[in-house]
Design an enzyme around this catalytic site. Sequence first.
Site, PDB file in Angstrom:
ATOM      1  N   HIS A 238       0.866  -1.179   0.000  1.00 23.66           N
ATOM      2  CA  HIS A 238       0.000   0.000   0.000  1.00 23.66           C
ATOM      3  C   HIS A 238       0.906   1.233   0.000  1.00 23.66           C
ATOM      4  O   HIS A 238       1.534   1.550   1.017  1.00 23.66           O
ATOM      5  CB  HIS A 238      -0.889  -0.020   1.244  1.00 23.66           C
ATOM      6  CG  HIS A 238      -1.806  -1.204   1.274  1.00 23.66           C
ATOM      7  ND1 HIS A 238      -2.165  -1.853   2.434  1.00 23.66           N
ATOM      8  CD2 HIS A 238      -2.424  -1.859   0.261  1.00 23.66           C
ATOM      9  CE1 HIS A 238      -2.986  -2.855   2.117  1.00 23.66           C
ATOM     10  NE2 HIS A 238      -3.149  -2.881   0.819  1.00 23.66           N
ATOM     11  N   HIS A 331       3.541  -2.705   6.879  1.00 24.86           N
ATOM     12  CA  HIS A 331       2.441  -1.796   6.542  1.00 24.86           C
ATOM     13  C   HIS A 331       2.326  -0.659   7.555  1.00 24.86           C
ATOM     14  O   HIS A 331       3.017  -0.638   8.572  1.00 24.86           O
ATOM     15  CB  HIS A 331       1.112  -2.563   6.546  1.00 24.86           C
ATOM     16  CG  HIS A 331       0.925  -3.471   5.386  1.00 24.86           C
ATOM     17  ND1 HIS A 331       0.034  -3.218   4.370  1.00 24.86           N
ATOM     18  CD2 HIS A 331       1.524  -4.660   5.076  1.00 24.86           C
ATOM     19  CE1 HIS A 331       0.090  -4.202   3.490  1.00 24.86           C
ATOM     20  NE2 HIS A 331       0.985  -5.084   3.888  1.00 24.86           N
ATOM     21  N   GLU A 407       2.187  -3.796  11.376  1.00 25.52           N
ATOM     22  CA  GLU A 407       1.563  -2.483  11.168  1.00 25.52           C
ATOM     23  C   GLU A 407       2.182  -1.439  12.082  1.00 25.52           C
ATOM     24  O   GLU A 407       2.440  -1.699  13.256  1.00 25.52           O
ATOM     25  CB  GLU A 407       0.057  -2.566  11.471  1.00 25.52           C
ATOM     26  CG  GLU A 407      -0.715  -3.556  10.617  1.00 25.52           C
ATOM     27  CD  GLU A 407      -1.122  -2.996   9.260  1.00 25.52           C
ATOM     28  OE1 GLU A 407      -0.863  -1.800   9.003  1.00 25.52           O
ATOM     29  OE2 GLU A 407      -1.684  -3.780   8.464  1.00 25.52           O
TER      30      GLU A 407
HETATM   31 ZN   LIG Z   1      -1.368  -1.661   4.325  1.00 30.09          ZN
END
Ligand SMILES: [Zn+2]
Length: 447
Positions: A238, A331, A407
């Site tokens: 992303h 992420h 994350e």
């Molecule tokens: Zn992500």
Amino acid sequence: MDPAVQPKTGNKQYLRCTPRSHLFEQNSEGHRSNVLLHALSKWAKGEAAPTNLAKGRGICVNSHFDSGNIEVLDISQAQARGVSHELNLRIHADPYCESDETAHFMWFYFRVTGAKGEELHINLTNAGEGSFPVAWPGYQACATYDRKYWFRVPTTYDKETGVLSWKHTPEHDAVRYAYFAPYTYEQHQSLIADCQSKPGVTLEMLGQTLDGHDMDLLRIGDADDSNKKKVWVIARQHPGESMAEWFMEGFLQRLLDRHDPVSRKALQQAVFYIVPNMNPDGTWRGHLRTNAAGANLNREWDNPTLERSPEVYYVRNHMDLVGCDFLADIHGDEEIEYNFLAGNEGIPAWDDRLKGLQDEFCQAFLHTSPDFQLGNGYGADPPGQANLAICSGGVGQRYNCLAFTLEMPFKDTHYAREPVQNWSPERSVRFGAAMLNAILAVIPTLR
Ligand SMILES: [Zn+2]
């Protein structure tokens, strides 16, 4: 229009200045077109020049650069409301994403010039329509003058209007604002160039993206020794989660430090396959979540295709070729104010061995970095309910190995706030470096 063939500059915004009446007009497609060059050419011919330009004054907004993203609605003098300049802006959306049934947006990055000493009142007018509006409360916009040191500016979110706003009086002529400190495609290339010139590093170009960017893999260590474990670390599927590549910078610096005992011992036992940026097209374009075709790459691991998701197609094929004993997929999370690991409890292959490895990794990471924690995150998937189109689930199942998503926050760590920068590039770099200790702890038992 096929999003895959959109021009590269499709979301790049040219110079926008105030007063807009001098500088904007609607073109046949209903988009504002830049008439600045036209105005300047008239000026050069001796015709009337835009007064604010002639004086070298005026607030200008521009995102026509690597990772830039903003659209200008209007920039006005708003002295009656007690502010000097009101800038009404919109975030440009990614191409439509079929798997997520939306056109994602939250990432913004733009420069304001003519700003020194001027009170700016900046409104992101469509923030509430973004991908995760629940994440805006508590968020503070990132700002920089020198593109190196990023600080936060006090920011408010109005749930009723969906507008994200901040007031700021810049100390210098130009200021940049972004959702998080960017890690641009240019920075990515510098990272690759630095790393590939270090001893023991091999750069493999796996293929090209839909926009024509190279998919770079760094292989570190002796790949000919079949006894060595195959450790994969990938980041930034992303692209708007730029902290993931700051993390990779720290991880790679540590791994390539030949004086670091943790690195030396890890490389005796493992070969590292590193993809610091899984989504260079989205990075360059200023996307939040998708590649050039609108694919959410972290929903493509069950069936990647060259047409939709060549980035995943190339990397997964290379995993098949060399093997995989460990995967960390890095992420950032828009909402949750913690660093956390999303594990593979829901994959069919989940068993006591994988649970033991994941627990051991987490305990080692806890000992290494106080910025890591357990207990706050997404929660575990029920048994057998994992989505195997997601990288960590798909890879963990395919290779029966320890695999997880890591994350980091866009905002800050709830338990250890840093008031000036919040979560930052500097902290991401150190967090990445710290993960190497946790990997070393599990390498002997990965298979
Ligand atoms: Zn992500």
